[in-house]
Design a protein around this motif. Sequence first.
Motif, PDB file in Angstrom:
ATOM      1  N   UNK A 110       0.853  -1.187   0.000  1.00  0.00           N
ATOM      2  CA  UNK A 110       0.000   0.000   0.000  1.00  0.00           C
ATOM      3  C   UNK A 110       0.891   1.239   0.000  1.00  0.00           C
ATOM      4  N   UNK A 111       0.501   2.244  -0.788  1.00  0.00           N
ATOM      5  CA  UNK A 111       1.381   3.403  -0.873  1.00  0.00           C
ATOM      6  C   UNK A 111       1.169   4.333   0.305  1.00  0.00           C
ATOM      7  N   UNK A 166      -8.628   5.946  11.384  1.00  0.00           N
ATOM      8  CA  UNK A 166      -7.607   6.959  11.675  1.00  0.00           C
ATOM      9  C   UNK A 166      -7.274   6.977  13.162  1.00  0.00           C
ATOM     10  N   UNK A 214      -5.038   4.152  14.125  1.00  0.00           N
ATOM     11  CA  UNK A 214      -3.743   3.990  13.467  1.00  0.00           C
ATOM     12  C   UNK A 214      -2.562   4.386  14.346  1.00  0.00           C
ATOM     13  N   UNK A 264      -3.471   0.314  17.048  1.00  0.00           N
ATOM     14  CA  UNK A 264      -2.156  -0.158  16.606  1.00  0.00           C
ATOM     15  C   UNK A 264      -1.044   0.465  17.445  1.00  0.00           C
ATOM     16  N   UNK A 267      -1.918  12.180  10.968  1.00  0.00           N
ATOM     17  CA  UNK A 267      -2.851  11.374  10.184  1.00  0.00           C
ATOM     18  C   UNK A 267      -2.447  11.335   8.705  1.00  0.00           C
ATOM     19  N   UNK A 268      -1.241  11.771   8.399  1.00  0.00           N
ATOM     20  CA  UNK A 268      -0.677  11.704   7.053  1.00  0.00           C
ATOM     21  C   UNK A 268      -1.541  12.397   5.993  1.00  0.00           C
ATOM     22  N   UNK A 286       8.011   9.938   3.662  1.00  0.00           N
ATOM     23  CA  UNK A 286       8.960   8.861   3.401  1.00  0.00           C
ATOM     24  C   UNK A 286       8.258   7.528   3.673  1.00  0.00           C
ATOM     25  N   UNK A 287       8.698   6.477   3.010  1.00  0.00           N
ATOM     26  CA  UNK A 287       8.131   5.153   3.279  1.00  0.00           C
ATOM     27  C   UNK A 287       6.775   5.004   2.645  1.00  0.00           C
ATOM     28  N   UNK A 288       6.184   3.830   2.791  1.00  0.00           N
ATOM     29  CA  UNK A 288       4.858   3.650   2.210  1.00  0.00           C
ATOM     30  C   UNK A 288       3.968   2.867   3.163  1.00  0.00           C
ATOM     31  N   UNK A 289       2.680   2.838   2.820  1.00  0.00           N
ATOM     32  CA  UNK A 289       1.702   2.141   3.639  1.00  0.00           C
ATOM     33  C   UNK A 289       1.725   2.661   5.060  1.00  0.00           C
ATOM     34  N   UNK A 290       1.541   1.739   5.992  1.00  0.00           N
ATOM     35  CA  UNK A 290       1.487   2.143   7.387  1.00  0.00           C
ATOM     36  C   UNK A 290       2.839   2.652   7.878  1.00  0.00           C
ATOM     37  N   UNK A 338       4.493   4.987   6.374  1.00  0.00           N
ATOM     38  CA  UNK A 338       4.711   6.344   5.871  1.00  0.00           C
ATOM     39  C   UNK A 338       4.980   7.279   7.040  1.00  0.00           C
TER      40      UNK A 338
END
Lengths: 573, 238
Positions: free
Chosen positions: A463-464, B92, B95, B128, B149-150, B170-174, B176
Motif C-alpha cells: 500500500x502506498x 484513523x 492507526x 495499533x 494522520x498523514x 517517506x516510506x509507504x503504507x502504514x 509512511x
Amino acid sequence: MNRPELQAMGERERERQQSYRCRLLCCASTPCLSSGATAVIETLKQFIKERELDANVLVTATGCMGPCSRGPLVTVQTRGLEDVVYEHVTPELARDIALSHAAPEPKALDRNLLAADSPFFAKQKKVVLSNSGLIDPERLECYVARGGYGALAHALREMTPVEVCEAITRSGLRGRGGAGYPTGLKWDLVRKAPGTRKFVIANGDEGDPGAYMDRTLMESDPHRVLEGMAIAGYAVGAEQGYIYVRGEYPIAAKRLENAIRMAERRGLLGGRVLDSSFSFRIDIRIGAGAFVCGEETALMASVMGRRGQPSPRPPYPAQSGLWGMPTLINNVETFGNIAPIIDNGAEWYAAIGTDKSKGTKIFALAGTVATTGLIEVPMGISLREIIFDIGGGIPNGRAFKAAQTGGPSGGCIPAEHLDTPVDYDSLRRLGSIMGSGGLVVMDDTSCMPDVAKFFMEFCMDESCGKCVPCRVGTVQLHRILEHITNGSATPRDMETLQELCVMMQETSLCGLGQSAPNPLLSTLRYFREEYQAHILERSCPAGKCTMDNVPPLEQGADLQRRARSTTSDAEVS
Amino acid sequence: MSVVTLHINDELVSARSDQKLLEVIREQGIDIPTLCHLEGVSDLGGCRLCLVEVQGSSKLLAACVTPVQEGMSVYTHSERLVRYRRMILELLLSERTHTCAVCVTNGHCELQYEAAELGVDHVRYEYLAPQLHLDASHDRFTLDHNRCILCQRCVRVCDEVEGAHTLDIMGRGANSRVITGLNRPWGDCVSCTSCGKCVQVCPTGALFFKGSSVGEMEKRHAFLSWILNGRERKEWQW
Ligand SMILES: Cc1cc2nc3c(=O)[nH]c(=O)nc-3n(C[C@H](O)[C@H](O)[C@H](O)COP(=O)(O)O)c2cc1C
Ligand code: SF4
Ligand code: SF4
Ligand code: SF4
Ligand code: SF4
Ligand code: FES
Ligand code: FES
C-alpha cells in the motif's frame, strides 16, 4: 531501411538458418538460467567448435519454451526429422544430443524427451509467444526472419491511423494488464484527444507474486513489444514511447535496450521509421520495486521522476497523462498482440476465444501441479483443462482444492467451478479476476484463511499510504486474519472482516486498495466453513495453523484450565 | 467560463464548469467532512471523508478532486456514506495514538471534531499504537508522529505556499512518515524558514508550537486565504 530491404533481410536470415543440418535451440530465459542453462549452452558451443561441426550445427540461445519446471530445455530442429524437445538437460546430455542429431544419419535420443504431442503443448495456442523459444532475442535478424516488423511496415504504408484503431477495435482485444479495458477504444480516445505531444507507455512492472508472463515476453521476444508500441504510436500520433520495466528484471531491461539500439540502427525505430514520415523513439524506465507503480497513474508519476503514488482519475491518462499530455498506456502483453492482429487481420483474431474475450492469454502456472511454467491458451478454455491436461494434474496423489487467479487483486476458485471458461467476465462473476495472468494451484494442504493472510500481508506492505481505507484497512484486516489463524479470533471478527472489506472496495483511491479485499472475500464466499472452524472450534482443517492463542476474553479461563492441568500432571508424577 | 447545472441531494444548482464538487456542495450550505482538503493548496484525495455518491457512477467519488459535470446528480449523506465516514475516522483513530485528554490540541482538533460530529464514540478496531518518536529539534515547533494522520497538508503548504519544500513523506503504507529535510532532524534543516505555516494548517496535534500545554494549541488558517488573495489578486486586507 525500407520494406523491400526488410524482406530481403528476413530472406537472408532464413537461408542462413536452413543451411545448417541441425539447430539446437537452448532456452536462456530466467527459470532455465537458474537451473543451469548457461553451462549447457557453453558446453554445446565448446563441443561444436571442438568437433568442427560449425558448418552443420547452429547453437542458439532462445527465450522461454514453456514448461519451465522441466528446464533447462533444448529444442532440436533437424533436417528430415520432427522437432524434439529435451528436458532437464545437463552438459553431458547436451553433448550426446549434439552428437546424435549432427550425425550424418540423425537420430533423436530416447532419454529426457518431452513428447511434442503431449497435452502440455497440444492444448496451447501460441499467438503472443509464437516466437518465444524459437528465436534468439538478441538478434534482430531472427525476429525479422519470422515476419517481424512486417506489421509495422504494412500499417505505415497501407493503413491510416484511424484504420489501425478500427482494426484493433474489431479484433476485440482487451487489455492484458488486469482490468480488460477494450484496447481499440483506448487507442481511439488517445488518438482523438487534443494535445501537442502524445506518449505511449508499455507497462512491464508486473508486480504480482509468482507472475512472470511479461518478463518472459520482454526477455524472449523484445522486438514484438517494440513493434506493437510503434504501431500504437503511429495510430495515436505519438513520437515518444516508454517501457517501464520492473527493477527486478535486469535481463529483460538489457535485452530491450539492445533491441531498441538494433532497431534504431536499422531504421525500424527512431527518426523516419522505414523511410516513412513517422518517427518514434522508445526509452526504458526502470522501476524501483513498488507493486503500486504498476497502477497507471503511479507509473506515470514514476516515469516523470516523482514519488510513485496513484492520483485520482479522472482525468484519465488518455486525456492528461505524462506532463499533462494524452498518454496511451497498455500492458506489454497487450502490445504483444498487436503485430499478429495487423498481420493476420482482425477477423482472424476475433475468431479465437469467446464472445466477449477474444484471443489468447498467457498464464504463469504455478503451485501444486505436475508441470509448472508459462502457457498461452485461447480464452474460454476451462480451468480443468489448464490444470489437469496442460499442467498434468496435482502431484503426490493429493486433491485439488482451489485455483488462485489474479494475484493479490484476484480470488480463489474452488473445485465446483473447475469447468468455468476462463475469460474476463466468467472469472469476475466468480469473485476473481483474470488479472495479469498468475495462476496458482493449491491442493488440500492449503489453509484458506492462511492464503488470504498471505495476500493481505502483500497488500499491506505494498500500500502506498496515500489514502486511509487502504493504508489502515489492510493493517486491520491483516491483524484479524492473524487472530483467525492463531486461534484468538471471536465470531464478531467475521462481521468486522466482511464490513471492512466492502468498505475498502468502495472507498479506496486506487485499484490496489479497491481490490485488496478480493482474495479474502472470495475465500469467505467459498470456504466459509474453514473460517468458522478456526473461530468456533479453534481448529485448522488443513492442519496448517498452529492455533496456540486464545481469544482475549477467554484468556482467564484458559489460564485456569492450564493451571489445573499442570497440577493434575504434578499429582500423577 | 461556462456554467453547468447539476443536482445536489435532489436540489437543482448551478456552478462554474471549473469548480470542484466540494466547493459547490459547501456553497449550498451542506456540511461535508474533510481532513486532507485545505483551501489554498492542491488537493490530495487521500482522507476519503468527502466521498459522495454520483448517480450513474459505480464508484464513490471524492468531492474535493471531482470536477463538476453538466447534469450530474450527487448525494452527500446517504446511509452508506455516513457509515463509511465513521469507519474512516475509526481507522484513523486506531492507526496511531490519540489520547485526547493529554493532547495539545484537545478541543481544537479537526480529527476530534469530525469524530464527534459523526458520533464516533468508540473504535471497533485494534489500536495499533506504534511507538513513534517525536522531533523537538526545531527551536519553535515540535513534530509528534504519534498524532499525525498523514493528510500531507503540511507538505503541500510548505512546498506550494512557502516554497521551502522542507517537508515530505517517506516510506509507504502504514510505515509512511512525514520527514523534514532528507530525513534529518527538523532543527538541522537549513531550508526551513520557521514560518510556521505547516503548524497552523495541521489538523491535529502532530505539529505544535513549543511551550503549548494540554488543549492550548489552537490553529489558525485564515492567513492562507489572506496570503493567496494578496499574491494572486493583489487584494491585501490589513
Ligand atoms: C495496484 C495495481 C497494480 C497494477 N500492476 C500492473 C502491472 O504490473 N502491469 C500492468 O500491465 N498493469 C498493471 N495494473 C493495471 C494498470 O493500471 C493499467 O490498467 C494497465 O497497464 C492498462 O493496460 P491494458 O489496458 O493493456 O491492460 C495495475 C493496477 C493496479 C491498480
Ligand atoms: S488504495 Fe492504497 S495504494 Fe491506492 S492510493 Fe490508496 S493507499 Fe495508495
Ligand atoms: S490529535 Fe486530535 S484526536 Fe489526536 S489526540 Fe490530539 S486532540 Fe485527540
Ligand atoms: S516552518 Fe515553514 S518552512 Fe519550515 S517546515 Fe514548516 S512550512 Fe516549511
Ligand atoms: S503533520 Fe499534521 S499536517 Fe502534516 S501530515 Fe501529519 S497530520 Fe497532516
Ligand atoms: S524459462 Fe526455459 S522453458 Fe521457460
Ligand atoms: S477531503 Fe476529499 S479526500 Fe480528503
